[in-house]
Every structure is written in structure tokens, then in C-alpha cells.
Scaffold this active site. Structure first.
Site, PDB file in Angstrom:
ATOM      1  N   ASP A  85       0.869  -1.162   0.000  1.00  9.36           N
ATOM      2  CA  ASP A  85       0.000   0.000   0.000  1.00  9.36           C
ATOM      3  C   ASP A  85       0.919   1.228   0.000  1.00  9.36           C
ATOM      4  O   ASP A  85       2.114   1.106   0.275  1.00  9.36           O
ATOM      5  CB  ASP A  85      -0.886  -0.022   1.248  1.00  9.36           C
ATOM      6  CG  ASP A  85      -1.788   1.186   1.343  1.00  9.36           C
ATOM      7  OD1 ASP A  85      -2.332   1.606   0.309  1.00  9.36           O
ATOM      8  OD2 ASP A  85      -1.940   1.715   2.462  1.00  9.36           O
ATOM      9  N   CYS A  86       0.368   2.393  -0.307  1.00  8.67           N
ATOM     10  CA  CYS A  86       1.211   3.592  -0.355  1.00  8.67           C
ATOM     11  C   CYS A  86       1.093   4.423   0.921  1.00  8.67           C
ATOM     12  O   CYS A  86       2.036   4.517   1.701  1.00  8.67           O
ATOM     13  CB  CYS A  86       0.845   4.438  -1.586  1.00  8.67           C
ATOM     14  SG  CYS A  86       1.924   5.872  -1.829  1.00  8.67           S
ATOM     15  N   ASP A  87      -0.075   5.012   1.152  1.00  6.95           N
ATOM     16  CA  ASP A  87      -0.259   5.908   2.295  1.00  6.95           C
ATOM     17  C   ASP A  87      -0.141   5.160   3.613  1.00  6.95           C
ATOM     18  O   ASP A  87      -0.872   4.203   3.865  1.00  6.95           O
ATOM     19  CB  ASP A  87      -1.632   6.585   2.206  1.00  6.95           C
ATOM     20  CG  ASP A  87      -1.735   7.523   1.012  1.00  6.95           C
ATOM     21  OD1 ASP A  87      -0.893   8.414   0.890  1.00  6.95           O
ATOM     22  OD2 ASP A  87      -2.657   7.344   0.191  1.00  6.95           O
ATOM     23  N   ASP A 143      -1.727  -1.039   6.170  1.00  5.34           N
ATOM     24  CA  ASP A 143      -1.817  -0.394   7.481  1.00  5.34           C
ATOM     25  C   ASP A 143      -3.264  -0.112   7.889  1.00  5.34           C
ATOM     26  O   ASP A 143      -3.495   0.434   8.963  1.00  5.34           O
ATOM     27  CB  ASP A 143      -1.018   0.911   7.499  1.00  5.34           C
ATOM     28  CG  ASP A 143      -1.684   2.010   6.679  1.00  5.34           C
ATOM     29  OD1 ASP A 143      -2.210   1.705   5.579  1.00  5.34           O
ATOM     30  OD2 ASP A 143      -1.671   3.171   7.119  1.00  5.34           O
TER      31      ASP A 143
END
Length: 213
Positions: A9-11, A165
Site C-alpha cells: 500500500d502507499c499511504d 496499514d
């Protein structure tokens, strides 16, 4: 089964954007008369697609937001990212140690993902291997984005490990039939574990965790 692909995932996993992005949101909606605490905003919106965030805001306010609300919010967020965004602590060292194919699969628009990776100097590591929900019209917790990333990377789902997350992201990874590692603080750990993730709290742990997946 041994991991053959790591899907990030990025954020909140690669870039430390959760507090920054939600701070911008809180400040912006305050101009429309909605008072939100930062912590409340993060609980409400973490991992959510923009349309769902807007729906919550409109429900709270009891009226529709203007047509250019999302465009203006994205502009403000991009400006804040350019000024302040940093990568997640320890992620660069962890990536240096991971000798596996990697990619990004995020619910955000492609331009936002690329901006976040560019300003944190992570873009060269993922160029050409970035997948967005907006490409396929499906958002977490549906498994489609992770399955789309795996297919494009040529790896079957059981051989993929997702690094997430958020609860929505963990649910998506589990639904895709993938191994899921969740980067989280202690207050969120039990919820993420209940959703099916193995939780860790330092990026220095990630390379060794992947060896055992």
C-alpha cells in the site's frame, strides 16, 4: 508458500501521509462548518475511497459539498505533500534488504501515488509497477486491486504478500487469498490481527518477516 511478490500500500506504509493528509482535510472541512478532530478523521477515513469520505462529510453537515470540493481538496493535499511529505521511517533501508519483486497497489489516483513517491524519492523503486483503484473502478476491501496487481506482475495470489496499514486494506488482502502483514501501532494491532494480518511495528522487521512468508 514462499513469497514471490510484495505488494505495498502507499499511504501510511511507504509514505507518512496519513496525519498530513487528514490534517489538510480537517482544515478544509472546517471552512464549511464541520469541526473534526484529527484523530477522529483518521479513524473515519483511513484507507477509504474519496467518494465514501465525501459521503460521511455530507452526512455530518447535512448538505452536499460543492462540485469542486474534491478537486480543491486534492490540490491542497498535493501542495502539502510537496512541502512536508516524508517517507515512512525505515522503509528505505527495508526496501534495500528485500530481494523480491515489489509493486504498489493503492486506492488513490495514480497522479497522487506518483506525487507521493516522487517527493519522498521512492518513485524510482516502483516506476512501472504502480496500480491504482481508479484504473479498475474497484476499491478496498474488495480484493480486485491486489488481484489486478498480482496478475500484471505475473504472480499467483497465494505467492503474494501484501503490506498494509488499514483494516480495509487487510480485508482486501485476505479476500484476495494473499499473506498480509500490517504495519501498525499498538492501539490498532488487535483490530488488524482480528482481520487476518500479522502485525509489526517497525519497518526494520519487514525483511525478516518476508523471509518466513
Amino acid at each position: 508458500m514462499r513469497t514471490q511478490l510484495v505488494i505495498f500500500d502507499c499511504d501510511g506504509v511507504l509514505v507518512d501521509s496519513e496525519v498530513l493528509g487528514n490534517r489538510v482535510l480537517v482544515e478544509f472541512v472546517a471552512e464549511f462548518g464541520l469541526a473534526l478532530e484529527l484523530e477522529e478523521a483518521m479513524l473515519l477515513f483511513k484507507g477509504c475511497k474519496m467518494a465514501d469520505c465525501v459521503a460521511v462529510i455530507e452526512q455530518r453537515l447535512g448538505r452536499l459539498m460543492p462540485p469542486d470540493f474534491v478537486t480543491r481538496l486534492r490540490t491542497r493535499t498535493a501542495e502539502a505533500f510537496e512541502r512536508e511529505l516524508l517517507c515512512v521511517d525505515g522503509i528505505e533501508a527495508a526496501l534495500d534488504e528485500i530481494n523480491l519483486p515489489i509493486c504498489v497497489a493503492s486506492s488513490g489516483p495514480l497522479e497522487k501515488i506518483k506525487l507521493a513517491l516522487r517527493v519522498t524519492n521512492l518513485l524510482p523503486r516502483f516506476e512501472g509497477r504502480i496500480f491504482s483503484s481508479y484504473e479498475i473502478g474497484s476499491w478496498k476491501p474488495a480484493p480486485d486491486l491486489f488481484l489486478y496487481a498480482a496478475k500484471n506482475m505475473g504472480v499467483q495470489a497465494p505467492y503474494c504478500t501484501v503490506v498494509e496499514d488499514s483494516i480495509l486494506g487487510v480485508r482486501a488482502g485476505v479476500a484476495a487469498g494473499m499473506n498480509v502483514l500490517a504495519y501498525a501501532n499498538s492501539s490498532e494491532a488487535s483490530l488488524l490481527e482480528e482481520c487476518g494480518a500479522q502485525v509489526f511495528n517497525s519497518m526494520s522487521q519487514l525483511p525478516s518477516l518476508l523471509l518466513h512468508e
